[in-house]
Enzyme design. Structure first.
Site, PDB file in Angstrom:
ATOM      1  N   GLU A   3      -3.837   2.308 -10.565  1.00  0.00           N
ATOM      2  CA  GLU A   3      -5.007   2.741 -11.594  1.00  0.00           C
ATOM      3  C   GLU A   3      -5.403   2.102 -12.115  1.00  0.00           C
ATOM      4  O   GLU A   3      -5.123   0.597 -11.308  1.00  0.00           O
ATOM      5  CB  GLU A   3      -3.780   3.286 -13.257  1.00  0.00           C
ATOM      6  CG  GLU A   3      -2.850   4.467 -12.392  1.00  0.00           C
ATOM      7  CD  GLU A   3      -1.619   4.555 -13.846  1.00  0.00           C
ATOM      8  OE1 GLU A   3      -1.945   4.513 -14.627  1.00  0.00           O
ATOM      9  OE2 GLU A   3      -0.766   5.740 -13.430  1.00  0.00           O
ATOM     10  N   ARG A 248       0.898  15.155  -9.979  1.00  0.00           N
ATOM     11  CA  ARG A 248       1.396  13.828 -10.533  1.00  0.00           C
ATOM     12  C   ARG A 248       2.155  14.717 -12.202  1.00  0.00           C
ATOM     13  O   ARG A 248       2.286  15.794 -12.748  1.00  0.00           O
ATOM     14  CB  ARG A 248       0.238  14.164 -11.757  1.00  0.00           C
ATOM     15  CG  ARG A 248      -1.124  13.716 -11.325  1.00  0.00           C
ATOM     16  CD  ARG A 248      -1.808  14.049 -11.220  1.00  0.00           C
ATOM     17  NE  ARG A 248      -2.960  12.638 -10.911  1.00  0.00           N
ATOM     18  CZ  ARG A 248      -4.327  12.718 -10.460  1.00  0.00           C
ATOM     19  NH1 ARG A 248      -4.885  14.286 -10.849  1.00  0.00           N
ATOM     20  NH2 ARG A 248      -5.002  11.706 -10.665  1.00  0.00           N
TER      21      ARG A 248
END
Ligand SMILES: [Zn+2]
Length: 260
Positions: A3, A248
């Protein structure tokens, strides 16, 4: 999945070894390898930056390299001759400067373009405000989350939309929703303004803490904790896969956050 916080630390780790040095060798390999990468040989590295989940390396003369690590990519830094921690066949890009070999493994996106084309770049030009930027514009992120095309999106999807706000991935969107006790499945249009503002502020706080910019990194509370007790109320954490290009999983506490 890397991320924004991981990319931020990657940029920080590479910067002191690359910036100001001339590229002695550069090669790209693997699917979609950039044949023009030789154009950066002899150029000086001017900047190493994370923008959302992209790593950008800028060179004098106006060239720029972009890598996006998606699920498995990573950048490593080695001394010349040092043994690599991943198989050389998985290196997508190798950059050598005096004293350092920077290797990007398994990145599905490696691109070289003119820096001035950044403004029309299909991904970079559309990125929302970067949660890790010192100039982060919360009002603009709010405006983008409130845009009509996101009204019917679930908040769990909207938080991952890099065109609304850049840098957040699966770990921190789940943790943000938990911290703010928001049902991941609720549509953005059903959230009031104050809640949306709190989500943006909390996403920024968690991401900057994780990037080491702000103190107080906390362990994850729901991410990958399916079936384990919620640290707040003891209810078993639930999870649900998301179909789509990249799987996800959503993790949430059905008591603190509601939801299905
Ligand atoms: Zn709970």
């Amino acid at each position: 999945m890397p991320e924004g916080d991981t990319l931020f630390r990657t940029a920080q780790g590479l910067r002191p070894y690359l910036v100001g040095r001339d590229v002695l060798a550069a090669r790209a390999q693997g699917p979609g390898a950039v044949p023009q990468v030789q154009r950066i040989i002899g150029k000086r590295v001017d900047a190493v930056e994370a923008q959302g989940k992209n790593l950008l390396i800028r060179f004098d003369g106006g060239l720029e390299l972009r890598t996006h690590l998606r699920m498995n990519g990573s950048w490593h830094r080695y001394r010349p001759g040092e043994r690599w921690r991943r198989p050389p066949a998985r290196a997508r890009l190798v950059l050598e400067v005096d004293g350092t070999v920077a290797v990007c493994f398994d990145a599905p996106v490696v691109e070289l373009f003119e820096t001035r084309a950044e403004a029309i770049h299909p991904t970079l030009s559309r990125l929302g405000p970067d949660l890790l930027s010192p100039e982060f514009d919360a009002a603009e992120a709010f405006r983008r989350l409130r845009a009509p095309e996101r009204a019917s999106m679930s908040v769990r999807e909207a938080l991952l939309d890099q065109r609304a706000l850049a840098g957040i991935g699966n770990i921190w969107r789940n943790e943000t929703l938990f911290a703010e006790r928001v049902d991941p499945f609720v549509a953005v249009r059903d959230l009031d303004d104050a809640t949306l503002e709190r989500l943006i502020a909390t996403a920024r706080r968690l991401l900057t803490q994780s990037a080491g910019v702000a103190p107080g990194r906390s362990p994850t509370k729901v991410y990958r904790r399916t079936g384990r007790p919620c640290p707040r109320c003891g209810t078993a954490i639930r999870s649900a896969p998301t179909s789509g290009e990249v799987p996800r999983t959503t993790y949430w506490c059905p008591n603190c956050q509601g939801g299905r």
